[in-house]
Design a protein around this motif. Sequence first.
Motif, PDB file in Angstrom:
ATOM      1  N   VAL A  18     -12.062  -3.779  -2.058  1.00 39.00           N
ATOM      2  CA  VAL A  18     -11.134  -2.791  -1.527  1.00 39.00           C
ATOM      3  C   VAL A  18     -10.432  -3.377  -0.172  1.00 39.00           C
ATOM      4  O   VAL A  18      -9.150  -3.362   0.177  1.00 39.00           O
ATOM      5  CB  VAL A  18     -11.581  -1.461  -0.970  1.00 39.00           C
ATOM      6  N   VAL A  19     -11.292  -4.418   0.596  1.00 42.89           N
ATOM      7  CA  VAL A  19     -10.784  -5.178   1.846  1.00 42.89           C
ATOM      8  C   VAL A  19      -9.655  -6.065   1.373  1.00 42.89           C
ATOM      9  O   VAL A  19      -8.782  -5.853   2.059  1.00 42.89           O
ATOM     10  CB  VAL A  19     -11.776  -5.610   2.727  1.00 42.89           C
ATOM     11  N   ASP A  20      -9.868  -6.883   0.407  1.00 34.75           N
ATOM     12  CA  ASP A  20      -9.023  -7.650  -0.112  1.00 34.75           C
ATOM     13  C   ASP A  20      -7.704  -6.941  -0.454  1.00 34.75           C
ATOM     14  O   ASP A  20      -6.697  -7.645  -0.184  1.00 34.75           O
ATOM     15  CB  ASP A  20      -9.725  -8.429  -1.266  1.00 34.75           C
ATOM     16  N   THR A  21      -7.871  -6.030  -1.207  1.00 36.09           N
ATOM     17  CA  THR A  21      -6.593  -5.088  -1.770  1.00 36.09           C
ATOM     18  C   THR A  21      -5.924  -4.650  -0.545  1.00 36.09           C
ATOM     19  O   THR A  21      -4.735  -4.799  -0.488  1.00 36.09           O
ATOM     20  CB  THR A  21      -6.995  -4.281  -2.885  1.00 36.09           C
ATOM     21  N   GLU A  22      -6.530  -3.949   0.333  1.00 36.89           N
ATOM     22  CA  GLU A  22      -5.956  -3.024   1.410  1.00 36.89           C
ATOM     23  C   GLU A  22      -5.244  -4.068   2.246  1.00 36.89           C
ATOM     24  O   GLU A  22      -4.123  -3.873   3.015  1.00 36.89           O
ATOM     25  CB  GLU A  22      -6.845  -2.406   2.082  1.00 36.89           C
ATOM     26  N   THR A  23      -5.907  -5.169   2.736  1.00 33.51           N
ATOM     27  CA  THR A  23      -5.325  -6.218   3.457  1.00 33.51           C
ATOM     28  C   THR A  23      -4.084  -6.879   2.926  1.00 33.51           C
ATOM     29  O   THR A  23      -3.057  -6.894   3.494  1.00 33.51           O
ATOM     30  CB  THR A  23      -6.133  -7.363   3.708  1.00 33.51           C
ATOM     31  N   ARG A  25      -2.143  -5.242   0.829  1.00 28.81           N
ATOM     32  CA  ARG A  25      -1.043  -4.042   0.871  1.00 28.81           C
ATOM     33  C   ARG A  25      -0.331  -3.986   2.130  1.00 28.81           C
ATOM     34  O   ARG A  25       0.572  -3.711   2.290  1.00 28.81           O
ATOM     35  CB  ARG A  25      -1.771  -2.845   0.343  1.00 28.81           C
ATOM     36  N   VAL A  26      -1.154  -4.173   3.399  1.00 25.66           N
ATOM     37  CA  VAL A  26      -0.702  -3.991   4.647  1.00 25.66           C
ATOM     38  C   VAL A  26       0.286  -5.017   4.868  1.00 25.66           C
ATOM     39  O   VAL A  26       1.346  -4.785   5.343  1.00 25.66           O
ATOM     40  CB  VAL A  26      -2.092  -4.137   5.595  1.00 25.66           C
ATOM     41  N   VAL A  27       0.060  -6.333   4.394  1.00 24.99           N
ATOM     42  CA  VAL A  27       0.794  -7.434   4.574  1.00 24.99           C
ATOM     43  C   VAL A  27       2.055  -7.096   3.837  1.00 24.99           C
ATOM     44  O   VAL A  27       3.164  -7.235   4.373  1.00 24.99           O
ATOM     45  CB  VAL A  27       0.083  -8.803   4.369  1.00 24.99           C
ATOM     46  N   ARG A  28       1.880  -6.783   2.594  1.00 22.28           N
ATOM     47  CA  ARG A  28       3.245  -6.676   1.661  1.00 22.28           C
ATOM     48  C   ARG A  28       4.071  -5.467   2.437  1.00 22.28           C
ATOM     49  O   ARG A  28       5.166  -5.600   2.626  1.00 22.28           O
ATOM     50  CB  ARG A  28       2.888  -6.449   0.242  1.00 22.28           C
ATOM     51  N   ARG A  29       3.674  -4.265   2.848  1.00 19.64           N
ATOM     52  CA  ARG A  29       4.153  -3.164   3.394  1.00 19.64           C
ATOM     53  C   ARG A  29       4.863  -3.855   4.667  1.00 19.64           C
ATOM     54  O   ARG A  29       6.024  -3.087   5.013  1.00 19.64           O
ATOM     55  CB  ARG A  29       3.339  -2.172   3.683  1.00 19.64           C
ATOM     56  N   TRP A  30       4.227  -4.371   5.573  1.00 20.56           N
ATOM     57  CA  TRP A  30       4.924  -5.019   6.850  1.00 20.56           C
ATOM     58  C   TRP A  30       5.889  -6.129   6.702  1.00 20.56           C
ATOM     59  O   TRP A  30       6.891  -5.739   7.321  1.00 20.56           O
ATOM     60  CB  TRP A  30       3.812  -5.744   7.633  1.00 20.56           C
ATOM     61  N   ALA A  97     -12.747  -1.378   5.194  1.00 18.47           N
ATOM     62  CA  ALA A  97     -11.898  -0.825   4.401  1.00 18.47           C
ATOM     63  C   ALA A  97     -11.199   0.347   4.580  1.00 18.47           C
ATOM     64  O   ALA A  97      -9.907   0.632   4.526  1.00 18.47           O
ATOM     65  CB  ALA A  97     -12.666  -0.629   2.866  1.00 18.47           C
ATOM     66  N   GLY A  98     -11.987   0.931   5.470  1.00 16.86           N
ATOM     67  CA  GLY A  98     -11.260   2.480   5.897  1.00 16.86           C
ATOM     68  C   GLY A  98     -10.310   2.373   6.986  1.00 16.86           C
ATOM     69  O   GLY A  98      -9.288   2.917   6.959  1.00 16.86           O
ATOM     70  N   ARG A  99     -10.440   1.155   7.858  1.00 13.59           N
ATOM     71  CA  ARG A  99      -9.427   1.040   8.694  1.00 13.59           C
ATOM     72  C   ARG A  99      -8.416   0.284   8.255  1.00 13.59           C
ATOM     73  O   ARG A  99      -7.171   0.785   8.836  1.00 13.59           O
ATOM     74  CB  ARG A  99     -10.367  -0.103   9.830  1.00 13.59           C
ATOM     75  N   LEU A 100      -8.367  -0.231   7.405  1.00 14.54           N
ATOM     76  CA  LEU A 100      -7.242  -0.951   6.781  1.00 14.54           C
ATOM     77  C   LEU A 100      -6.349   0.040   5.863  1.00 14.54           C
ATOM     78  O   LEU A 100      -5.191   0.139   6.189  1.00 14.54           O
ATOM     79  CB  LEU A 100      -7.532  -2.096   5.920  1.00 14.54           C
TER      80      LEU A 100
END
Length: 108
Positions: A18-23, A25-30, A97-100
């Motif tokens: 989840v951490v890998d995926t969320e990281t 996702r944040v980068v792509r969205r940014w 994971a929750g924070r991301l």
Amino acid sequence: MSGVRPAGSSSAGGPSAVVDTETERVVRRWQQLPLDRAGTAYPGVREVVQALADAVADRTGEERAGVPDLGPGVVVDQLRVMVYDWRQAGLPEADLAGRLTALRRSLP
């Protein structure tokens, strides 16, 4: 270097995946945000980066220090560094994971 995963990550699922995926996702969205919207969201991203840095410092016994403000073009790289540092410090993957996830959801 395909096949190499960050420390603490897993292809089997769970918090590390989840951490890998969320990281990512944040980068792509940014990267997709128009400049004006990124400017509005930037303080919140910096706040998360600093909170991660503070948690790592507390865990490792280091003195807390401000993460340099290098601007919106660099902030997701700083986030990635803090994700790595969090893992190296042995802090809970589920918390990260929750924070991301919360960060991603806060982006416009």
